[in-house]
Design a protein around this motif. Structure first.
Motif, PDB file in Angstrom:
ATOM      1  N   ASN A  98      13.721  22.600  64.604  1.00  0.00           N
ATOM      2  CA  ASN A  98      14.611  23.754  64.736  1.00  0.00           C
ATOM      3  C   ASN A  98      14.327  24.834  63.705  1.00  0.00           C
ATOM      4  O   ASN A  98      14.697  25.998  63.917  1.00  0.00           O
ATOM      5  CB  ASN A  98      16.069  23.300  64.666  1.00  0.00           C
ATOM      6  CG  ASN A  98      16.556  22.775  65.998  1.00  0.00           C
ATOM      7  OD1 ASN A  98      16.621  23.514  66.981  1.00  0.00           O
ATOM      8  ND2 ASN A  98      16.898  21.498  66.055  1.00  0.00           N
ATOM      9  N   ARG A  99      13.667  24.496  62.613  1.00  0.00           N
ATOM     10  CA  ARG A  99      13.254  25.522  61.657  1.00  0.00           C
ATOM     11  C   ARG A  99      12.292  26.496  62.321  1.00  0.00           C
ATOM     12  O   ARG A  99      12.363  27.714  62.108  1.00  0.00           O
ATOM     13  CB  ARG A  99      12.611  24.877  60.433  1.00  0.00           C
ATOM     14  CG  ARG A  99      12.217  25.869  59.347  1.00  0.00           C
ATOM     15  CD  ARG A  99      11.661  25.190  58.139  1.00  0.00           C
ATOM     16  NE  ARG A  99      10.360  24.582  58.404  1.00  0.00           N
ATOM     17  CZ  ARG A  99       9.570  24.092  57.436  1.00  0.00           C
ATOM     18  NH1 ARG A  99       9.962  24.125  56.168  1.00  0.00           N
ATOM     19  NH2 ARG A  99       8.403  23.545  57.746  1.00  0.00           N
TER      20      ARG A  99
ATOM     21  N   ARG B 109      22.909  32.842  55.497  1.00  0.00           N
ATOM     22  CA  ARG B 109      21.622  33.525  55.689  1.00  0.00           C
ATOM     23  C   ARG B 109      21.879  34.940  56.201  1.00  0.00           C
ATOM     24  O   ARG B 109      22.437  35.118  57.283  1.00  0.00           O
ATOM     25  CB  ARG B 109      20.757  32.751  56.687  1.00  0.00           C
ATOM     26  CG  ARG B 109      20.362  31.371  56.207  1.00  0.00           C
ATOM     27  CD  ARG B 109      19.304  30.753  57.089  1.00  0.00           C
ATOM     28  NE  ARG B 109      19.803  30.424  58.417  1.00  0.00           N
ATOM     29  CZ  ARG B 109      19.034  30.181  59.462  1.00  0.00           C
ATOM     30  NH1 ARG B 109      17.724  30.295  59.362  1.00  0.00           N
ATOM     31  NH2 ARG B 109      19.561  29.858  60.638  1.00  0.00           N
TER      32      ARG B 109
ATOM     33  N   TRP C 202      15.308  18.877  61.947  1.00  0.00           N
ATOM     34  CA  TRP C 202      15.302  20.095  61.122  1.00  0.00           C
ATOM     35  C   TRP C 202      13.949  20.791  61.195  1.00  0.00           C
ATOM     36  O   TRP C 202      13.886  22.022  61.293  1.00  0.00           O
ATOM     37  CB  TRP C 202      15.628  19.726  59.676  1.00  0.00           C
ATOM     38  CG  TRP C 202      15.532  20.891  58.741  1.00  0.00           C
ATOM     39  CD1 TRP C 202      16.435  21.912  58.582  1.00  0.00           C
ATOM     40  CD2 TRP C 202      14.443  21.174  57.853  1.00  0.00           C
ATOM     41  NE1 TRP C 202      15.976  22.813  57.649  1.00  0.00           N
ATOM     42  CE2 TRP C 202      14.763  22.386  57.182  1.00  0.00           C
ATOM     43  CE3 TRP C 202      13.248  20.530  57.557  1.00  0.00           C
ATOM     44  CZ2 TRP C 202      13.914  22.934  56.233  1.00  0.00           C
ATOM     45  CZ3 TRP C 202      12.407  21.077  56.612  1.00  0.00           C
ATOM     46  CH2 TRP C 202      12.748  22.273  55.965  1.00  0.00           C
ATOM     47  N   ARG C 203      12.864  20.036  61.169  1.00  0.00           N
ATOM     48  CA  ARG C 203      11.544  20.649  61.234  1.00  0.00           C
ATOM     49  C   ARG C 203      11.330  21.373  62.570  1.00  0.00           C
ATOM     50  O   ARG C 203      10.760  22.465  62.617  1.00  0.00           O
ATOM     51  CB  ARG C 203      10.457  19.577  61.051  1.00  0.00           C
ATOM     52  CG  ARG C 203      10.369  18.999  59.656  1.00  0.00           C
ATOM     53  CD  ARG C 203       9.908  20.045  58.636  1.00  0.00           C
ATOM     54  NE  ARG C 203       8.577  20.559  58.915  1.00  0.00           N
ATOM     55  CZ  ARG C 203       7.482  20.229  58.243  1.00  0.00           C
ATOM     56  NH1 ARG C 203       7.554  19.339  57.265  1.00  0.00           N
ATOM     57  NH2 ARG C 203       6.316  20.774  58.538  1.00  0.00           N
TER      58      ARG C 203
ATOM     59  N   ASN D 127      14.311  28.665  64.815  1.00  0.00           N
ATOM     60  CA  ASN D 127      15.079  29.695  64.105  1.00  0.00           C
ATOM     61  C   ASN D 127      14.179  30.839  63.640  1.00  0.00           C
ATOM     62  O   ASN D 127      14.581  32.014  63.688  1.00  0.00           O
ATOM     63  CB  ASN D 127      15.793  29.082  62.904  1.00  0.00           C
ATOM     64  CG  ASN D 127      16.895  28.130  63.308  1.00  0.00           C
ATOM     65  OD1 ASN D 127      17.445  28.246  64.401  1.00  0.00           O
ATOM     66  ND2 ASN D 127      17.226  27.182  62.451  1.00  0.00           N
ATOM     67  N   LYS D 128      12.992  30.506  63.185  1.00  0.00           N
ATOM     68  CA  LYS D 128      12.052  31.550  62.759  1.00  0.00           C
ATOM     69  C   LYS D 128      11.654  32.427  63.944  1.00  0.00           C
ATOM     70  O   LYS D 128      11.574  33.655  63.826  1.00  0.00           O
ATOM     71  CB  LYS D 128      10.826  30.908  62.124  1.00  0.00           C
ATOM     72  CG  LYS D 128       9.825  31.903  61.551  1.00  0.00           C
ATOM     73  CD  LYS D 128       8.658  31.188  60.870  1.00  0.00           C
ATOM     74  CE  LYS D 128       7.672  32.195  60.289  1.00  0.00           C
ATOM     75  NZ  LYS D 128       6.536  31.504  59.603  1.00  0.00           N
TER      76      LYS D 128
END
Length: 393
Positions: free
Chosen positions: A331-332, A193, A328-329, A335-336
């Motif tokens: 930490n997404r 990324r 994941w949901r 991260n944003k």
């Protein structure tokens, strides 16, 4: 490089850092001359993670890491030994492999078909008699230093006396042993990324404790006031314990309620999110359900790339798969939020109104990083940028 390591050790051993109460100045996050010094003094001597041993299970299996203008192949030989080599043909410097991974009985140069074994030996040269100076035994692939720590494979380009990964992680061995890193397998392959920020901004944010209750509502809901950070020389330890109070967010509440038991972990570890940041640019995010690693590699003075991968113990339970998805949901979103923060910090670092900021006593990880960084690049003590060409004098 030996002189660099000696100077580093002498300065790092000082009882008092005169600049300990100041952050690194903003000009270090935009200056091209700084980046050139960082490549030589910070990145070339530092260990960089490539993959897990299980990612190259069979003879000829290889993984590749590209960074700071270099390309490194990690390959398992026919004898089962894992080795690292420069991805450079010894004839005309052609790259031998493309892509992130593959399997090869030999490495055949696509330019002139020189052939190298998986142990690095040069064994095939078309028109060999045409090269008066050629000695096969002297022209094998250039070896790169390699370390395997608990199943994870690391490489470094030069030895300047920096500690091994095992040494950096030594204070935490008792804690990490229970997670059985060696037995893990990849559950999410390499993701790259791009970020329009200096690499240090990513690391600073990762180790920053004060922004958690301000900018991360989700982490605050699931950790409450349990988030803590510690600096241990070459590695930072951060942790937060999941609270029992249900969250108002669906995925946070789902994860905390339905995370299945991990029999190999203690009750404390079962409810703990544990983070380690290793010098200078690597991090492990450790959960009861999986482990993520991330590194932030410079691609320019104001750009970098995040390289990420996830591993876990084999577990086909449906509830574990759902827990990992919920992880994941959650930490997404984190991260944003972090991306929004560091992009704006990067913009501020470019302002001529900014020099260096006061740093709090509680910001122990930022203090530790800045101390080591100033030892390697003493000009980092200057709050304003020196005249262009300073690095040549």
């Amino acid at each position: 490089m030996a002189d660099l390591a000696n100077a580093f050790e002498q300065i790092a051993a000082l009882d008092h850092d005169p600049d300990a109460d100041w952050s690194l100045p903003g000009w270090l996050y935009t200056d091209p001359e700084v980046q050139a010094l960082e490549i030589e003094r910070v990145f070339r001597p530092s260990w960089q993670i490539v993959c897990h041993e299980s990612d190259i299970p069979g003879p000829g299996d290889w993984r590749k890491l590209d960074y700071i203008g270099e390309s490194v192949i990690v390959v398992r030989g026919d004898d089962g030994v894992v080795r690292a080599f420069a991805n450079v043909c010894r004839h005309r410097a052609m790259r031998l492999v493309e892509g992130d991974k593959g399997c090869a009985k030999k490495f055949i140069c696509p330019y002139h078909a020189w052939a190298f074994e998986t142990d690095g030996r040069l064994t095939g040269v078309p028109m060999k008699s045409d090269y008066p100076a050629l000695r096969l035994e002297e022209n094998g692939l250039a070896k790169i230093d390699l370390e395997i720590w608990r199943g994870f494979i690391f490489v470094r380009l030069v030895d300047a006396g920096f500690p091994s990964v095992a040494t950096m992680m030594a204070p935490f061995e008792a804690e990490v042993a229970a997670y059985r890193f060696e037995d893990m397998r990849c559950i999410s392959d390499v993701r790259l990324r791009d970020r329009s920020v200096n690499w240090k901004n990513v690391g600073d944010n990762y180790s920053d404790n004060l922004h958690i209750p301000v900018a991360h509502d989700g982490l605050t809901r699931i950790f409450a006031k349990s988030y803590e950070i510690e600096a241990h020389g070459w590695a930072d330890r951060l942790k937060g314990d999941l609270v029992d109070k249900p969250s108002s967010n669906f995925w946070e509440s789902f994860y905390m309620k339905h995370l299945p038991a991990a029999p190999h972990l203690s009750p404390t570890a079962q409810r703990r999110w544990l983070y380690y940041k290793l010098w200078p640019n690597m991090a492990f995010d450790i959960y009861a359900d999986q482990i993520d690693f991330m590194q932030w590699l410079p691609t320019g003075p104001t750009t970098c790339v995040l390289r990420e991968m996830a591993h876990a113990l084999p577990d086909d339970r449906r509830e574990m798969k759902l827990a990992r998805y919920a992880n994941w949901r959650v930490n997404r979103v984190v991260n944003k939020e972090d991306t929004w923060l560091i992009e704006r910090v990067q913009q501020g670092m470019a302002s001529q109104t900014y020099g260096a900021g006061p740093i709090g006593r509680s910001e122990v990880c930022l203090r530790s990083f800045a101390r080591k960084y100033r030892a390697l690049i003493p000009e980092a003590r200057l709050h304003k940028a020196p005249p262009a060409g300073w690095s040549k004098s």
